[in-house]
Design a protein around this motif. Structure first.
Motif, PDB file in Angstrom:
ATOM      1  N   ALA A  14      -4.813 -34.622  -2.689  1.00 19.74           N
ATOM      2  CA  ALA A  14      -4.200 -34.211  -1.426  1.00 19.74           C
ATOM      3  C   ALA A  14      -3.767 -32.749  -1.456  1.00 19.74           C
ATOM      4  O   ALA A  14      -3.677 -32.104  -0.404  1.00 19.74           O
ATOM      5  CB  ALA A  14      -2.997 -35.091  -1.110  1.00 19.74           C
TER       6      ALA A  14
ATOM      7  N   PHE B 280      -5.960 -32.374  13.241  1.00 22.68           N
ATOM      8  CA  PHE B 280      -5.342 -32.743  11.966  1.00 22.68           C
ATOM      9  C   PHE B 280      -4.939 -34.220  11.921  1.00 22.68           C
ATOM     10  O   PHE B 280      -4.120 -34.603  11.102  1.00 22.68           O
ATOM     11  CB  PHE B 280      -4.120 -31.869  11.698  1.00 22.68           C
ATOM     12  N   SER B 281      -5.518 -35.025  12.780  1.00 24.52           N
ATOM     13  CA  SER B 281      -5.213 -36.456  12.784  1.00 24.52           C
ATOM     14  C   SER B 281      -5.986 -37.171  11.683  1.00 24.52           C
ATOM     15  O   SER B 281      -7.153 -36.871  11.418  1.00 24.52           O
ATOM     16  CB  SER B 281      -5.551 -37.056  14.150  1.00 24.52           C
ATOM     17  N   LYS B 282      -5.358 -38.143  11.055  1.00 24.79           N
ATOM     18  CA  LYS B 282      -6.016 -38.909   9.992  1.00 24.79           C
ATOM     19  C   LYS B 282      -7.081 -39.841  10.542  1.00 24.79           C
ATOM     20  O   LYS B 282      -8.021 -40.215   9.835  1.00 24.79           O
ATOM     21  CB  LYS B 282      -4.975 -39.709   9.207  1.00 24.79           C
ATOM     22  N   THR B 283      -6.934 -40.260  11.791  1.00 20.38           N
ATOM     23  CA  THR B 283      -7.911 -41.169  12.395  1.00 20.38           C
ATOM     24  C   THR B 283      -9.179 -40.453  12.857  1.00 20.38           C
ATOM     25  O   THR B 283     -10.178 -41.113  13.134  1.00 20.38           O
ATOM     26  CB  THR B 283      -7.265 -41.887  13.587  1.00 20.38           C
ATOM     27  N   ASN B 284      -9.141 -39.121  12.935  1.00 22.88           N
ATOM     28  CA  ASN B 284     -10.307 -38.359  13.375  1.00 22.88           C
ATOM     29  C   ASN B 284     -11.242 -38.126  12.194  1.00 22.88           C
ATOM     30  O   ASN B 284     -10.852 -37.492  11.201  1.00 22.88           O
ATOM     31  CB  ASN B 284      -9.854 -37.013  13.967  1.00 22.88           C
TER      32      ASN B 284
ATOM     33  N   THR C 298      -3.375 -31.648  17.549  1.00 23.00           N
ATOM     34  CA  THR C 298      -3.038 -32.966  17.007  1.00 23.00           C
ATOM     35  C   THR C 298      -4.295 -33.714  16.608  1.00 23.00           C
ATOM     36  O   THR C 298      -4.340 -34.374  15.558  1.00 23.00           O
ATOM     37  CB  THR C 298      -2.248 -33.767  18.049  1.00 23.00           C
TER      38      THR C 298
ATOM     39  N   ALA D 277     -11.755 -34.342  11.352  1.00 29.11           N
ATOM     40  CA  ALA D 277     -10.519 -33.562  11.245  1.00 29.11           C
ATOM     41  C   ALA D 277     -10.608 -32.570  10.101  1.00 29.11           C
ATOM     42  O   ALA D 277     -11.408 -32.719   9.173  1.00 29.11           O
ATOM     43  CB  ALA D 277      -9.331 -34.504  11.045  1.00 29.11           C
TER      44      ALA D 277
ATOM     45  N   THR E 135       4.545 -29.912  11.232  1.00 30.70           N
ATOM     46  CA  THR E 135       3.290 -29.998  10.489  1.00 30.70           C
ATOM     47  C   THR E 135       2.777 -28.594  10.191  1.00 30.70           C
ATOM     48  O   THR E 135       2.706 -27.739  11.077  1.00 30.70           O
ATOM     49  CB  THR E 135       2.242 -30.775  11.293  1.00 30.70           C
TER      50      THR E 135
ATOM     51  N   ARG F  51     -15.833 -34.537  -0.445  1.00 27.38           N
ATOM     52  CA  ARG F  51     -14.437 -34.839  -0.148  1.00 27.38           C
ATOM     53  C   ARG F  51     -13.572 -34.593  -1.377  1.00 27.38           C
ATOM     54  O   ARG F  51     -13.902 -35.012  -2.497  1.00 27.38           O
ATOM     55  CB  ARG F  51     -14.289 -36.296   0.290  1.00 27.38           C
TER      56      ARG F  51
ATOM     57  N   ARG G 237       2.099 -33.056   6.824  1.00 25.91           N
ATOM     58  CA  ARG G 237       2.273 -33.707   8.123  1.00 25.91           C
ATOM     59  C   ARG G 237       3.721 -34.155   8.263  1.00 25.91           C
ATOM     60  O   ARG G 237       4.152 -35.121   7.652  1.00 25.91           O
ATOM     61  CB  ARG G 237       1.320 -34.899   8.245  1.00 25.91           C
TER      62      ARG G 237
ATOM     63  N   LYS H 171      -9.610 -30.943   6.704  1.00 26.43           N
ATOM     64  CA  LYS H 171      -9.103 -31.521   5.472  1.00 26.43           C
ATOM     65  C   LYS H 171      -8.896 -30.426   4.440  1.00 26.43           C
ATOM     66  O   LYS H 171      -9.327 -29.283   4.626  1.00 26.43           O
ATOM     67  CB  LYS H 171     -10.076 -32.581   4.949  1.00 26.43           C
TER      68      LYS H 171
END
Length: 221
Positions: free
Chosen positions: A174, A96-100, A93, A103, A134, A170, A129, A105
Motif C-alpha cells: 500500500a 480514487f475510489s476503491k470500487t473503481n 472521488t 482508479a 484524502t 499491481r 484515504r 493506484k
C-alpha cells in the motif's frame, strides 16, 4: 392556720414535659402537611376546610423531533456534505475510489495542476484515504534531488489531477516507501510527462481540425 407549701418537681420531670411537648409539635406539624383530596357528590355541601378536586384540561404538545433520529451518523453526513461542495462533479472521488477498477493506484505517475503555481508530477507512493482530508504523496527528482509532495485531492487550490502513466503490474504494498532507496528509485519522470503532454496536444489538434473541416463543409454546401 397552716400555709400551703408549693409543690416542687424535680428537674427530670421538666425535661420529660419539654420532650413530650416537642414531639407533640412535630406530630401536629406532620398532620397539617398531610393532604387528602375529598370528592363530593353533586348535591353534597362541602364542609369548611375540605379541599375540592378540580380537573382542568391542559393543552399538551408533542416532544420535538430528536436530531439523533434524522442524523444517525453525523460525521459521515458532514463528510458527504463537504465533499459535495468541494467536488460537485464527483470526478476526484471516482478517480480514487476503491470500487473503481480504473482508479489511480500507488505506483502510477500522476500530474497535479494547481491554480497558483507550477504543476507537479511524480510517482504516487502513498494514498491516504481520510474523507475530506484524502491526500496523495508524489515523488519526483528535481535537479538530481529527490522531492516528495503531499497534495489534498479536495483542496480548492488543486485544479485537476491526471494519470500520466499507469503501473504495469499491481503493487503488492500500500506504501511504496522503498522507492526512496537508490536501488529502486525511478529518478526523474519529466520525460514521461513531456511525452504525455505532446500526445495530448496532438490529440486536441486533430480533434480541432476535424471540427473545423466539418464546419467548412457545411458552409460550402
Amino acid at each position: 392556720m397552716a400555709m400551703p407549701t408549693p409543690t416542687l418537681r424535680p428537674l427530670s420531670c421538666w425535661k420529660s414535659l419539654l420532650r413530650h411537648a416537642r414531639h407533640q409539635k412535630v406530630a401536629t406539624r406532620s398532620l397539617t402537611t398531610y393532604h387528602k383530596s375529598v370528592t363530593f357528590s353533586k348535591y353534597e355541601i362541602p364542609t369548611p376546610g375540605a379541599s375540592i378536586e378540580v380537573t382542568r384540561k391542559i393543552k399538551t404538545y408533542p416532544p420535538p423531533q430528536s436530531p439523533a433520529q434524522k442524523f444517525k451518523e453525523p460525521l459521515k453526513d458532514f463528510t458527504k456534505h463537504q465533499i459535495s461542495i468541494l467536488d460537485p462533479t464527483g470526478a476526484r472521488t471516482h478517480l480514487f475510489s476503491k470500487t473503481n477498477p480504473e482508479a489511480a493506484k500507488v505506483g502510477d505517475i500522476l500530474l497535479v495542476r494547481l491554480k497558483t503555481g507550477d504543476p507537479f508530477a511524480g510517482v504516487c507512493i502513498n494514498i491516504r484515504r481520510r474523507g475530506v482530508d484524502t491526500g496523495i504523496l508524489l515523488r519526483n527528482e528535481l535537479t538530481r534531488v529527490g522531492v516528495e509532495m503531499w497534495y489534498k485531492i479536495y483542496s480548492p487550490n488543486v485544479e485537476g489531477i491526471e494519470v500520466v502513466q499507469r503501473r504495469e503490474k499491481r503493487a503488492r504494498r500500500a506504501r511504496l516507501t522503498y522507492l526512496r532507496k537508490p536501488k529502486h528509485d525511478m529518478g526523474s519522470v519529466q520525460n514521461i510527462v513531456l511525452a504525455y503532454q505532446r500526445s495530448r496536444g496532438a490529440m486536441r489538434g486533430s480533434v480541432q481540425e476535424k471540427k473545423g473541416g466539418k464546419k467548412g463543409k457545411g458552409k460550402k454546401k
